[in-house]
Scaffold this motif. Structure first.
Motif, mmCIF file in Angstrom:
data_model
loop_
_atom_site.group_PDB
_atom_site.id
_atom_site.type_symbol
_atom_site.label_atom_id
_atom_site.label_comp_id
_atom_site.label_asym_id
_atom_site.label_seq_id
_atom_site.Cartn_x
_atom_site.Cartn_y
_atom_site.Cartn_z
ATOM 1 N N LEU A 2 0.834 -1.205 0.000
ATOM 2 C CA LEU A 2 0.000 0.000 0.000
ATOM 3 C C LEU A 2 0.871 1.259 0.000
ATOM 4 O O LEU A 2 1.606 1.522 0.948
ATOM 5 N N TYR A 3 0.746 2.016 -1.090
ATOM 6 C CA TYR A 3 1.477 3.266 -1.258
ATOM 7 C C TYR A 3 0.515 4.432 -1.042
ATOM 8 O O TYR A 3 -0.687 4.304 -1.262
ATOM 9 N N LEU A 4 1.067 5.584 -0.670
ATOM 10 C CA LEU A 4 0.284 6.819 -0.740
ATOM 11 C C LEU A 4 0.817 7.615 -1.923
ATOM 12 O O LEU A 4 1.980 7.989 -1.955
ATOM 13 N N GLN A 5 -0.048 7.828 -2.914
ATOM 14 C CA GLN A 5 0.381 8.489 -4.143
ATOM 15 C C GLN A 5 -0.064 9.947 -4.150
ATOM 16 O O GLN A 5 -0.382 10.512 -3.107
ATOM 17 N N LEU A 6 -0.148 10.508 -5.352
ATOM 18 C CA LEU A 6 -0.416 11.935 -5.465
ATOM 19 C C LEU A 6 -1.813 12.324 -4.958
ATOM 20 O O LEU A 6 -1.960 13.287 -4.213
ATOM 21 N N HIS A 7 -2.832 11.563 -5.361
ATOM 22 C CA HIS A 7 -4.214 11.942 -5.021
ATOM 23 C C HIS A 7 -4.888 10.946 -4.084
ATOM 24 O O HIS A 7 -6.012 11.183 -3.660
ATOM 25 N N ALA A 8 -4.274 9.807 -3.865
ATOM 26 C CA ALA A 8 -4.955 8.743 -3.123
ATOM 27 C C ALA A 8 -3.961 7.642 -2.783
ATOM 28 O O ALA A 8 -2.805 7.691 -3.212
ATOM 29 N N TYR A 9 -4.442 6.661 -2.029
ATOM 30 C CA TYR A 9 -3.642 5.459 -1.817
ATOM 31 C C TYR A 9 -3.643 4.643 -3.096
ATOM 32 O O TYR A 9 -4.533 4.756 -3.936
ATOM 33 N N MET A 10 -2.618 3.807 -3.237
ATOM 34 C CA MET A 10 -2.561 2.874 -4.365
ATOM 35 C C MET A 10 -2.179 1.510 -3.799
ATOM 36 O O MET A 10 -1.215 1.405 -3.041
ATOM 37 N N LEU A 11 -2.960 0.496 -4.143
ATOM 38 C CA LEU A 11 -2.659 -0.867 -3.707
ATOM 39 C C LEU A 11 -2.109 -1.652 -4.896
ATOM 40 O O LEU A 11 -2.777 -1.783 -5.925
ATOM 41 N N ARG A 12 -0.885 -2.145 -4.715
ATOM 42 C CA ARG A 12 -0.258 -2.943 -5.788
ATOM 43 C C ARG A 12 -0.382 -4.422 -5.422
ATOM 44 O O ARG A 12 0.147 -4.854 -4.406
#
Lengths: 102, 554
Positions: free
Chosen positions: B45-55
């Motif tokens: 789980l990353y925190l990206q520019l506009h939201a979290y991103m789950l890879r």
């Protein structure tokens, strides 16, 4: 020569949604850049940053971002901040989605 | 396909239970972000520019219909109705909220999937030839070995805090479709005197310092694989640089010490690790080989295919472009393009995912693959079923006939999503594909790979694109640098920088000038862009890219 100080806003991502947020003059977080308080004094900006960073239960990654004073409040000066306040360019998702419903 | 054992299922359930507790404690305020961040990254789980991103890891790019359907369900329930397939054969969800992620992970566990080690300084998801187990040119299916490496590397106690991330890719074919020379370790199954073994390549990688991997050993016996890999990673874990993030990858270690010194260190460590593996790994491998046994093929007439091929030009164009030779008679490998002109490379809607799942279940022995080129593959389809498959794909915008062509572009998420990006990638890919579709030139142009990265980390593989595009921030403006002559195959090469960058509005016309120049320069219709480039070098392409410089010189 030191670079001239540019006005700043305090920005971060909301803890739960990750959405971009801005600190208002009342010390609240807003999803909208035009609500952001513009900090024209460097020392004041640093103190406000410390205060904002303490709100780690609500937000993540607090920092000061350069802005310009526009007719409707703060305007980003860098394209990264323009994308942060707007959302992705391939779909009308994120903040654009919210605006479409307004 | 591999099926979870009770141990696997219990392990994932326990990890998910732990992460649910960690999320709860973060939301309640008893964990700080500094404490929580490594825990979320361990779970993709990353925190990206506009939201979290789950890879989410798609192990070596292989999945079944049920798993693809579950992606659709996740996209509809907790995201925005789509997913993004990546150059690491994974899928990313761009909009989950933090509090929903434990439910998403449980939904993944229900279909034997997870997001562990898709981030952090660990051994990442092993990638493989997306035609594995189907390709006509294959010596052996690399996936049992990929599964062995996955099980060895998952939660490996020695390899959880390494200098940097570590990526392994494997192929069982001479023709490299897994970019093995641009990985920390690349493995190629080879045959010597009727015995199977591995060529081990080390120290490849893209990013800030692109390097083509070097051969560490030309023939490694099969039974030595895990102890040898353990020796390589162990040596690097010990001597790899931790003082500088940009010099931490094994490519730098190999570069600084030299391949011969590394080989000696690995040999010394291998003498120890070899003792520790008592052969249990080989009994696991034998089980995995059973799990990946070939489908039962049927011998049927292919008249339906022949008829459609002769009568339907749209089908014929798709068949010519998107099909690859299968090892079984009457069968084919069908690549489903996620590159419809003007769409985001690698994105699929939940509806499209369900159609692909259904096609795999009905016509494809329930198998799907994700390619590093961000497309989806039906690896085993009978020729007779292809007209029906094509018709169903057409109805949902998945029948684009452009595999290997100029609009089959790899693009990282770039600054539209990624917090590390320095410029956008997706709109550039969309505009190039749209422009060449308008020109109606892409089938004339033929095989041409454009790869776009939105920062120097090179997730979009720009260094190994025939045409590579790197988006940078130049004094507060998006600027796109072109590299030429890169090659992602067994003849891997790093592209050469063509010259100064172009702005976002000038990059697409620049690519157009470049490609039109190629059409003038090629010796025949069969000479590909890369062949022309290799024959003539940079100069004529540079002249096309920078006509004003030429005018100046004249």
């Amino acid at each position: 020569m030191p670079r001239p100080y540019l006005p700043k806003v305090i920005t971060a991502n909301a803890l739960i949604e990750g959405d971009v947020v801005y600190m208002t003059a009342k010390g609240m977080w807003s999803r909208c850049m035009r609500d952001a308080e513009i900090l024209n004094d460097e020392a004041d900006a640093q103190i406000r940053l410390i205060d904002a960073s303490a709100q780690s239960d609500d937000v993540v990654g607090v920092y000061l971002s350069d802005v310009a004073q526009g007719p409707n409040g703060a305007e980003p000066v860098h394209f990264r901040e323009e994308f942060r306040r707007t959302g992705p360019s391939n779909y009308l998702h994120g903040k654009q989605e919210g605006q479409a419903h307004v | 396909m591999y099926k979870y054992s009770d141990f696997d299922a219990a392990f994932i359930a326990e990890r998910n239970r732990q992460f649910r507790g960690q999320v709860d404690r973060r939301v309640a305020g008893s964990l700080t972000e500094d404490e929580f961040k490594p825990l979320r990254l361990m779970n993709g789980l990353y925190l990206q520019l506009h939201a979290y991103m789950l890879r989410v890891a798609v192990p070596y790019g292989t999945l079944n219909g049920t798993q693809m359907r579950q992606f659709a369900h996740i996209a509809d329930t907790w995201d925005k109705g789509y997913g993004h397939f990546t150059t690491r054969q994974n899928i990313q969800f761009n909009w989950p909220t933090l509090s929903d992620v434990p439910d998403i992970l449980d939904a993944l566990a229900d279909v034997q999937m997870h997001a562990i080690q898709t981030s952090g300084n660990t051994i990442r998801n092993v990638t493989a030839d997306h035609f594995a187990g189907a390709a006509a040119d294959e010596i052996a299916d690399p996936r049992p070995v990929a599964e062995l490496i996955r099980q060895w590397s998952t939660d490996h106690p020695e390899f959880q805090f390494m200098p940097r991330k570590f990526k392994v890719a494997i192929t069982g074919s001479e023709n490299d479709r897994a970019v093995i020379k641009a990985h920390d370790i690349g493995l190629r199954i080879v045959e010597q005197n009727d015995v199977l073994g591995f060529e081990v390549i080390v120290g490849g990688g893209l990013g800030r310092t692109p390097m083509i991997g070097k051969t560490l050993v030309e023939f490694l016996p099969r039974e030595d694989l895990l102890p040898y890999l353990e020796a390589v990673v162990s040596v690097w874990n010990e001597i790899g640089r931790r003082d500088n993030k940009y010099k931490a990858r094994i490519k730098i270690t190999v570069h600084e010490h030299g391949i011969d010194a590394i080989r000696e260190l690995v040999a010394a460590r291998f003498a120890e690790t070899k003792q520790e593996f008592a052969g249990v790994d080989m009994s696991y491998l034998a089980q995995f080989e059973d799990a990946f046994s070939e489908p039962v093929y049927s011998n049927r007439p292919v008249d339906a295919y022949d008829l459609a091929y002769s009568n339907d030009p749209v089908f014929r164009s798709w068949a010519d472009t998107n099909l690859t030779a299968h090892r079984a008679e009457g069968y084919s490998i069908a690549t489903i393009s996620l590159k419809a002109h003007g769409q985001t490379p690698g994105d699929a809607t939940s509806e499209q995912m369900r159609v692909m799942a259904s096609l795999a279940e009905r016509f494809g022995h329930n198998e799907l693959r994700v390619s590093h080129e961000q497309n989806i593959i039906l690896p085993h389809v009978h020729l007779a079923e292809l007209p029906q498959i094509h018709a169903e794909l057409s109805q949902i915008g998945l029948a684009t006939a452009n595999i290997g062509l100029i609009s089959d572009i790899i693009a990282c998420p770039g600054m539209d999503y990624c917090a590390l990006a320095t410029a956008r990638s997706i709109p550039i890919a969309q505009e190039i594909a749209t422009r060449f579709d308008e020109l109606k030139l892409e089938h004339d142009i033929g095989h041409l790979q454009i790869k776009i990265s939105g920062c120097i980390n090179a997730c979009g593989h720009h260094h190994v694109g025939h045409i590579g595009i790197l988006g940078l921030d130049r004094a507060g403006v998006e600027s796109y640098q072109i590299t030429l002559g890169g090659d992602a195959t067994e003849t891997a090469a790093i592209g050469e920088r063509a010259g100064p960058g172009f702005s976002a509005t000038k990059i697409v016309p620049a690519i157009e000038r470049l490609v039109l120049a190629y059409l003038d320069l090629r010796q025949s219709d069969d000479e590909t862009f890369l062949e022309t480039y290799r024959r003539l070098g940079l100069a004529p392409f540079k002249a096309a890219l920078y006509p004003e410089a030429k005018a100046h010189a004249a």
